[in-house]
Each structure stands twice: as C-alpha cells, then as structure tokens.
Design an enzyme around this catalytic site. Sequence first.
Site, PDB file in Angstrom:
ATOM      1  N   GLY A   1     -16.139   1.909  -0.935  1.00 48.81           N
ATOM      2  CA  GLY A   1     -16.964   3.399  -0.878  1.00 48.81           C
ATOM      3  C   GLY A   1     -18.357   3.350  -1.782  1.00 48.81           C
ATOM      4  CG  LEU A   2     -20.519   1.037  -5.746  1.00 50.98           C
ATOM      5  CD1 LEU A   2     -20.400   2.288  -6.250  1.00 50.98           C
ATOM      6  CD2 LEU A   2     -19.923  -0.014  -6.626  1.00 50.98           C
ATOM      7  CG  LEU A   3     -22.008  -1.312  -1.458  1.00 48.93           C
ATOM      8  CD1 LEU A   3     -21.619  -2.716  -0.451  1.00 48.93           C
ATOM      9  CD2 LEU A   3     -23.219  -1.409  -1.878  1.00 48.93           C
ATOM     10  CB  THR A   4     -20.357   5.138   1.774  1.00 50.15           C
ATOM     11  OG1 THR A   4     -20.022   5.742   0.528  1.00 50.15           O
ATOM     12  CG2 THR A   4     -19.245   4.022   2.154  1.00 50.15           C
ATOM     13  N   GLY A   5     -23.215   5.448  -0.111  1.00 51.54           N
ATOM     14  CA  GLY A   5     -24.317   6.266  -0.341  1.00 51.54           C
ATOM     15  C   GLY A   5     -23.467   7.748  -0.722  1.00 51.54           C
TER      16      GLY A   5
ATOM     17  CE1 TYR B   1      -3.263  -2.924   0.356  1.00 54.45           C
ATOM     18  CE2 TYR B   1      -3.630  -2.472   2.498  1.00 54.45           C
ATOM     19  CZ  TYR B   1      -4.032  -3.197   1.517  1.00 54.45           C
ATOM     20  OH  TYR B   1      -4.747  -4.251   1.585  1.00 54.45           O
TER      21      TYR B   1
ATOM     22  N   PRO C   1     -15.679  -4.149   2.841  1.00 61.71           N
ATOM     23  CG  PRO C   1     -15.985  -3.643   5.070  1.00 61.71           C
ATOM     24  CD  PRO C   1     -15.079  -3.771   4.211  1.00 61.71           C
TER      25      PRO C   1
END
Length: 325
Positions: free
Chosen positions: A224-228, A67, A220
């Site tokens: 970031g796609l599922l954060t709204g 990273y 999970p």
Amino acid sequence: MTNETPHPTNPLGTTGMDITRVGFGAWAIGGSDWAFGWGAQDDADSVAAIRHAVEAGVNWIDTAAVYGLGHSEEVVARALADLPEADRPYVFTKGGMVWDLENRRERAKRVGDPASIRREAEASLRRLGVERIDLYQMHWPAEDGTPLEEYWQTFVDLRDEGKVRAIGLSNHSVEQLEAAEAIGHVDTLQPPFSAIRRGVADEILPWCAANDTGVIVYSPMGSGLLTGAFSAERVANLPDDDWRRNSADFTTNLDANLRIGDALARVAERHGVSQAAAAAAWTLGFDGVTAAIVGARSPEQIDGWIAAADLELTPEDYAEVAAAF
C-alpha cells in the site's frame, strides 16, 4: 476453467496455466487477530472484491493457509462457491506455517515436516472446497530442522498424486531453488518485488527465466505504500493490529519510499492510470516476472489497480523511478 479473459495472459512456467498479468492477493482479507493482520476486515466486502476481480477478468487468486489462520481460504471459498466451473479462477495457496489457535497473535512456526505438510494440504483443500489445489507453495524455508530436500520431496509427491496441479516456493533463495530443482521441477517462485524492494532482480529472476520457473511477485505496491494513499500521518494512525506499524518500510525508510512513490505518481499521470496501477506495472517489465499479486479489500480497490493488467511502462518511466532510488 475458461482461458478467456479481456486482459493479456502469460504462461505460468511449464504448468499449462495461462494467467493474467495481475492476480488477486488475499493476505489482507484474512482479517485481524493474528500476527500479520491488516486490521479488521468486512468479509462481505472481501467476497465482493473477489467477485469483482473475477468479473473484471482476473483469472487467479493467491492466498495462504496462515492468512487469518485459515480465514482467508474460507473467504475465498465463499466467494467462489456459486461460480460456474468455466468462470472459476485458478486458486493458489501456501503451506508450511503452523499456528496455535490458543495464542493467535504469536507468529506461526515455519514447519517442513512431511507429515505436517500433508496435513496442511488436506486442511487447505477442505477450507477452499476444492478437490485439487492449482498451485501449492512452501511459504517460507523451514525452521524446524527439516531439510529442504525432505519438504520439497513431499511437494513433488503431492503433485504426482494429483492433490495439487503445480508446486512452488515462496521466499526462497537461488541456492534453495537449485537444491529443489535437483529433486523435482520448481514450477513457480513467489518473491517480494517492488520499486522499494528490488533485490530479486539481480539473481533470482534470471535463474527463474533460465529454468522455466514462473514468477508471481508479491507486494508490488509495497503493501500500500506505493499507492499514493500514505503519508507519515496516516502511518501514525494505523490501528495497533496492523502489522505495517512496525515495518521498517513504513517507519525508518518511510521518507525514501514516499519519494519513490512520488516518481511513480508522475509515471501514472503520463499514462492516465492510478499510482497503484503504475506501481504494479513497474514489476511486470522485468524479464522472468510472469505476473504480480495485487491485494484488495473492496471492489473499489480493484478498480484502482486493474489497469496494470494491460499497462506496459516505457524506458523513460523506468529511468524516472530509478532516479528516485
């Protein structure tokens, strides 16, 4: 370190470590100018985010040598340098990825050569400023021709020598887990798992549960796609050095994934939490999952998902999300 935390903890397999149900993920804080960067990051914000997570009761951090090509580990070390020993979180990292500093944007090579693994472990110990790594994981199956049996034996030896406390595999299959287990116990597995990437629920999680292998899932929140926080417009405006611009989850599959995000938003509203917290909590209801790695680049982002540490979704919640698949 102290085991006192305001949040529930789960035993991490047979390692003797009890960890909070969410941990700090340090992928994004590696910064830009490498193949899988998230764009430019502010190191001061990253340090503040790590310290805020620890103050909020999170008791483990997951990073990797690759990273930021070593930078994430250095930032983690900076954030933890002046913490009293009793307050220090567990630090997990990964090896098996070798990069070329002369060509930073080239993908790192997945290397299992035992001598390379040992060099990488020593480099991570130096960058992290620790005498022992709490959990050392093979980041990906090797592609340099080294058999799994050889690189896993090296991990077992590092554990036996006390260089690392526990050892794990990341992104490995059931067949690979079984081959490794025959040589030495696989303390942990780190697979991708979210409401948009559900594949490990069928075989991998049951195998880990049956073999006392702890599981810490990554992404999970779907990176970031599922954060709204995402829309087609925001994806189109991601910087060129953000790897998500070229991910199928953010392009080809974007509309379908946003529908799943909408279902999680309804779940979140019922529980009075953020959509990010609901997305992370969704993974924690599956048998075999010990905890979830949740990324952050600022203290405010920690506040956005920390509720997942205590949140348990209902069967009705899972049915609503499943209806959006």
